[in-house]
Design an enzyme around this catalytic site. Sequence first.
Site, PDB file in Angstrom:
ATOM      1  N   SER A 175      77.255   1.605  71.140  1.00 48.03           N
ATOM      2  CA  SER A 175      77.367   0.221  71.384  1.00 48.03           C
ATOM      3  C   SER A 175      76.788  -0.207  73.048  1.00 48.03           C
ATOM      4  O   SER A 175      76.410  -1.051  73.457  1.00 48.03           O
ATOM      5  CB  SER A 175      78.693  -0.544  71.255  1.00 48.03           C
ATOM      6  OG  SER A 175      79.003  -0.661  70.152  1.00 48.03           O
ATOM      7  N   GLY A 227      83.357   2.635  73.328  1.00 51.52           N
ATOM      8  CA  GLY A 227      83.519   1.036  73.642  1.00 51.52           C
ATOM      9  C   GLY A 227      82.636   0.251  74.428  1.00 51.52           C
ATOM     10  O   GLY A 227      81.406   0.457  74.307  1.00 51.52           O
ATOM     11  N   ASP A 234      85.572   9.474  60.822  1.00 54.42           N
ATOM     12  CA  ASP A 234      84.904   9.283  62.214  1.00 54.42           C
ATOM     13  C   ASP A 234      86.467   9.909  63.027  1.00 54.42           C
ATOM     14  O   ASP A 234      87.692   9.415  62.621  1.00 54.42           O
ATOM     15  CB  ASP A 234      84.855   8.022  62.575  1.00 54.42           C
ATOM     16  CG  ASP A 234      84.154   7.961  64.050  1.00 54.42           C
ATOM     17  OD1 ASP A 234      83.635   9.050  64.403  1.00 54.42           O
ATOM     18  OD2 ASP A 234      84.268   6.767  64.616  1.00 54.42           O
ATOM     19  N   VAL A 292      77.991   3.491  65.967  1.00 53.70           N
ATOM     20  CA  VAL A 292      78.361   2.280  66.770  1.00 53.70           C
ATOM     21  C   VAL A 292      79.170   1.702  66.008  1.00 53.70           C
ATOM     22  O   VAL A 292      79.370   1.382  64.596  1.00 53.70           O
ATOM     23  CB  VAL A 292      76.861   1.735  66.351  1.00 53.70           C
ATOM     24  CG1 VAL A 292      76.683   0.229  67.210  1.00 53.70           C
ATOM     25  CG2 VAL A 292      75.511   2.281  66.830  1.00 53.70           C
TER      26      VAL A 292
END
Length: 278
Positions: free
Chosen positions: A207, A178, A82, A227
């Site tokens: 998220s 975040g 990622d 996520v």
Amino acid sequence: MALVSGMDVISECTARRQVAGAFNTTNLETTMGIIDAVERVGVPTFIQVAPTNVALSGYEYIYDMVARRLASTSVPVALHLDHGKSLEAVEAALAARFTSIMIDDSEASYEQNVATSTAARAMTPAHIALEAELGSIGGKEDDIGPEHAATTDPAQVPGFVEAVGVDMLAVSVGNVHGVAPHARIDFDLLADVRDASSVPLVVHGGSGLPSEQLGRLAEFGVVKVNVASDLRNAMIRTFGEAWTANNDEASLIRVSKEAVVSIRDVVERRIRVLNPAA
Ligand code: 13P
């Protein structure tokens, strides 16, 4: 089963009309919680780690941990880098046998982003999926965020996808990294990006997005949704609550097992929200 390629997760999800969750791991408890959830739901999935979190252990360590836990699983899972911010990170992940890669030079100029992403493509074998980002996703992860967030310009999409040869495109369409409870997808912009893109899309910042929005992403050519913060928060909260309940708590194994269950529950809920028919 063995780790599969990111390409296999993309094609399997496309064939099943499903969206793969892409869940960030850091450690053993998080990895176990993610895979426990994947086994319950049966949807192909990415487990991923960014260089910021590899700092705790190392690429090989993450590979071994994920591959070992997956050996007894029948659901296709790919191991993804990622936000690979450098070609060195891409090289390290490939050397450790990661099966899917993200190169992220999205904060640079368009031309530099194309150049870096093209170099990453040249390093990444065709059977390993390559994701790159166009536009720059706002917010912060692990205290790191872009100086300037920018939405994806649909007019740049066809040229970028073709020049780089990416397999999936990360987009900035209102999603934020975040803890960002007010983040909202601009579905008109997402539709324009989808219409301009010949490859499936990736939405980061899962998220902060409401379930109602996550449940619509499959209709908009999205194949992967990242996520991270929700899982990290679940783990930290479990330990915090245990300490608050008993300052003398010393059973690390009991609290660790509770953390695995709370991460599993977060991941399972997210996969089901992304795939209401699963
Ligand atoms: P969240 O932390 O907002 O879920 O975003 C995760 C992410 O996009 C990782 O690349």
